[in-house]
Design an enzyme around this catalytic site. Structure first.
Site, PDB file in Angstrom:
ATOM      1  N   SER A  71      39.516  26.153  42.016  1.00 19.58           N
ATOM      2  CA  SER A  71      39.296  27.094  40.924  1.00 19.58           C
ATOM      3  C   SER A  71      40.039  28.388  41.236  1.00 19.58           C
ATOM      4  O   SER A  71      40.726  28.508  42.252  1.00 19.58           O
ATOM      5  CB  SER A  71      37.805  27.381  40.760  1.00 19.58           C
ATOM      6  OG  SER A  71      37.322  28.094  41.881  1.00 19.58           O
ATOM      7  N   LYS A  72      39.866  29.368  40.357  1.00 20.89           N
ATOM      8  CA  LYS A  72      40.567  30.651  40.491  1.00 20.89           C
ATOM      9  C   LYS A  72      40.317  31.307  41.843  1.00 20.89           C
ATOM     10  O   LYS A  72      41.172  32.031  42.359  1.00 20.89           O
ATOM     11  CB  LYS A  72      40.116  31.600  39.379  1.00 20.89           C
ATOM     12  CG  LYS A  72      40.768  31.316  38.039  1.00 20.89           C
ATOM     13  CD  LYS A  72      42.177  31.848  38.027  1.00 20.89           C
ATOM     14  CE  LYS A  72      42.822  31.664  36.650  1.00 20.89           C
ATOM     15  NZ  LYS A  72      44.256  31.937  36.712  1.00 20.89           N
ATOM     16  N   ARG A  73      39.134  31.082  42.406  1.00 19.30           N
ATOM     17  CA  ARG A  73      38.834  31.778  43.666  1.00 19.30           C
ATOM     18  C   ARG A  73      39.728  31.298  44.818  1.00 19.30           C
ATOM     19  O   ARG A  73      39.821  31.945  45.851  1.00 19.30           O
ATOM     20  CB  ARG A  73      37.360  31.593  44.042  1.00 19.30           C
ATOM     21  CG  ARG A  73      36.975  30.179  44.438  1.00 19.30           C
ATOM     22  CD  ARG A  73      35.525  30.097  44.918  1.00 19.30           C
ATOM     23  NE  ARG A  73      35.143  28.722  45.202  1.00 19.30           N
ATOM     24  CZ  ARG A  73      34.731  27.864  44.300  1.00 19.30           C
ATOM     25  NH1 ARG A  73      34.645  28.222  43.042  1.00 19.30           N
ATOM     26  NH2 ARG A  73      34.414  26.624  44.623  1.00 19.30           N
TER      27      ARG A  73
END
Length: 495
Positions: free
Chosen positions: A259-261
């Protein structure tokens, strides 16, 4: 049963609700490679039935990402084909016709249950610990005349598929996971058309896949739970069930879904960070597949000729940015100096304003490319590696470390004076890295100084840092006049 003797037809069917992310890109690559390795047809279909999130702008983002990756499609937007249109919003009449056919044949029926009624039925089933807690089939056996009258009276309704009551367990013959069995008791008469007149995903996608003659459905394993319902639709339509291949999810280094993290996740972000499309496709193809378990550089033509579903792993793949960097660097290193200069280096230098198009000779550019290329991991590295070559004695920026370690030491002024004299003696006609290196090579012995200190001082003076491409090449490229001027400026910082 599936007919595996038909010519392969596969599809990538993204929903244009945002950018194309790594997981979707990997699915597209697998479909494209499977089609190419089987001399089949690769179809791009836009599944845009979510009107609140699907936009034409997002569709264009997906098309741009596909083109950047070099995944050409045989049928779909901008290409056409015999099974179009290739956007679900343009296929509504086909879904209505398919639903009407099932209704007319008694394989689907209208349901008038309100949300409150459905919720009450679920609670009652849970209270009595009923093993079946899905839709309780209240409207399944309504008389057609009653149903017709209620529809004509304007009562809202959905259309449900009639799952055969004697249908046994649904067994999916998955090309990656093997046989996957779903308990038939968990299958309720699910909705295929909503009360607003739009089809549900599980209905529309099957109508499309059946109409387009899709032989293999290769997609993420988050769709595995949808598959038994989709099989029910294939069977109701009398259409052959394709071969399913559900590929595992991609995880970050922490073992959680990517994901974005974890950093960049969309194709556009990787493009903008300076990855080559061939390297990016190569790396994503290795997330859950490999030709032999060892090979890491898989050129596009090899991927297109060797890809097979039996080499796809059941286990989740871990996204490793360091490996992507390594593969990208390998692709860059394997380019010819000419290609690297023309396709990578010059466009980067022009874009960053370090040079104007055509203001350097081809020989000069090829010399620069020969030292920049092996040091480049991303396209964005080019300007940083080259910057000292384009600066002048007046504009060259000196790193603090270069001054303190390379120049501000006792005896370094004498080193720079000697280097100035040595370079001044090199004729303009033979100003090249080989002659420059030969002129400087004798200085440590001549000065009775350590070689490391001598060349550290010269590098600091000429490059402004202590880490750069080969010193002789840098000095050749900046030219004699500027090389001497740099030594003179650095002399003011030396002891």
């Amino acid at each position: 049963m599936s007919d595996t003797t038909k010519p392969v037809r596969v599809r990538f069917a993204p929903s244009p609700t945002g950018k194309l992310h790594v997981g979707g890109a990997r699915t597209a690559i697998f479909n494209w490679a499977f089609a190419r390795s089987n001399h089949g047809t690769f179809i791009l279909r836009i599944d845009d039935t979510d009107p609140t999130r699907s936009t034409d702008e997002n569709t264009q983002i997906i098309l741009r990402a596909m083109r950047w990756m070099g995944l050409d499609w045989d049928e779909g937007p901008d290409v056409g084909g015999d099974f179009g249109p290739y956007a679900q919003t343009e296929r509504l009449e086909m879904y209505k016709a398919a639903a009407k056919k099932l209704w007319d044949e008694g394989r689907a029926y209208p349901c008038f249950c309100t949300p409150e009624q459905l919720a009450a039925d679920r609670e009652a089933a849970a209270a009595r610990k009923d093993p079946f807690q899905g839709y309780q089939r209240r409207c399944r056996n309504l008389e057609p005349a009653e149903a017709k009258a209620r529809i004509e009276a304007g009562e809202p309704y959905v259309l449900r598929i009639k799952v055969p009551e004697d249908r046994g367990d649904v067994v999916i013959h998955d090309a990656v996971h093997g046989d996957v069995t779903f308990d038939a008791k968990e299958l309720d008469d699910f909705v295929i058309f909503r009360s607003d007149g739009t089809p549900t995903y599980n209905f529309a996608t099957v109508v499309d896949d059946a109409a387009m003659g899709i032989t293999h459905v290769i997609r993420g394993d988050d769709h595995l739970s949808n598959t038994p319902r989709q099989v029910m639709v294939y069977e109701a339509l009398g259409a052959p069930v394709p071969v399913f291949a559900h590929i595992s999810m991609i995880l970050g280094a922490d073992g959680k879904k990517l994901s974005k993290r974890h950093g960049a996740t969309s194709v556009e972000e990787f493009r903008d960070e300076g990855y080559l499309p061939d390297a990016f496709v190569n790396y994503l193809a290795l997330l859950g597949w490999s030709p032999d378990g060892e090979t890491t550089i898989v050129p596009r033509d090899v991927l297109a000729s060797t890809f097979s579903l039996d080499r796809v792993s059941k286990n989740p793949a871990t996204f490793d940015p360091a490996k992507l960097d390594w593969i990208n660097a390998e692709y860059l290193a394997n380019m010819s100096d000419e290609d690297f200069a023309e396709k990578i280096m010059v466009p980067e230098l022009v874009e960053t304003g370090l040079m104007a198009e055509g203001d350097r000779s081809q020989d000069w550019l090829l010399t620069l490319a020969s030292v920049v290329k092996p040091r480049t991991k991303h396209l964005g590295d080019v300007a940083g590696i080259c910057s000292m070559v384009f600066g002048t004695a007046e504009t060259l920026a000196y790193e603090e470390k270069a001054v303190s370690k390379g120049l501000a030491k006792e005896g370094m002024a004498a080193v720079l004076d000697a280097a100035h004299a040595a370079l001044e003696a090199v004729e303009e006609s033979s100003w090249n890295a080989e002659a420059i290196d030969a002129a400087l090579e004798v200085l440590p012995e001549q000065l009775d100084a350590k070689k490391r200190l001598v060349f550290q001082a010269i590098r600091a003076a000429e490059c402004g840092n202590l880490v750069s491409p080969p010193l002789g090449v840098v000095i050749e490229l900046v030219g004699k006049a500027d090389a001497l001027a740099r030594l003179e400026r650095a002399r003011t910082m030396a002891l």
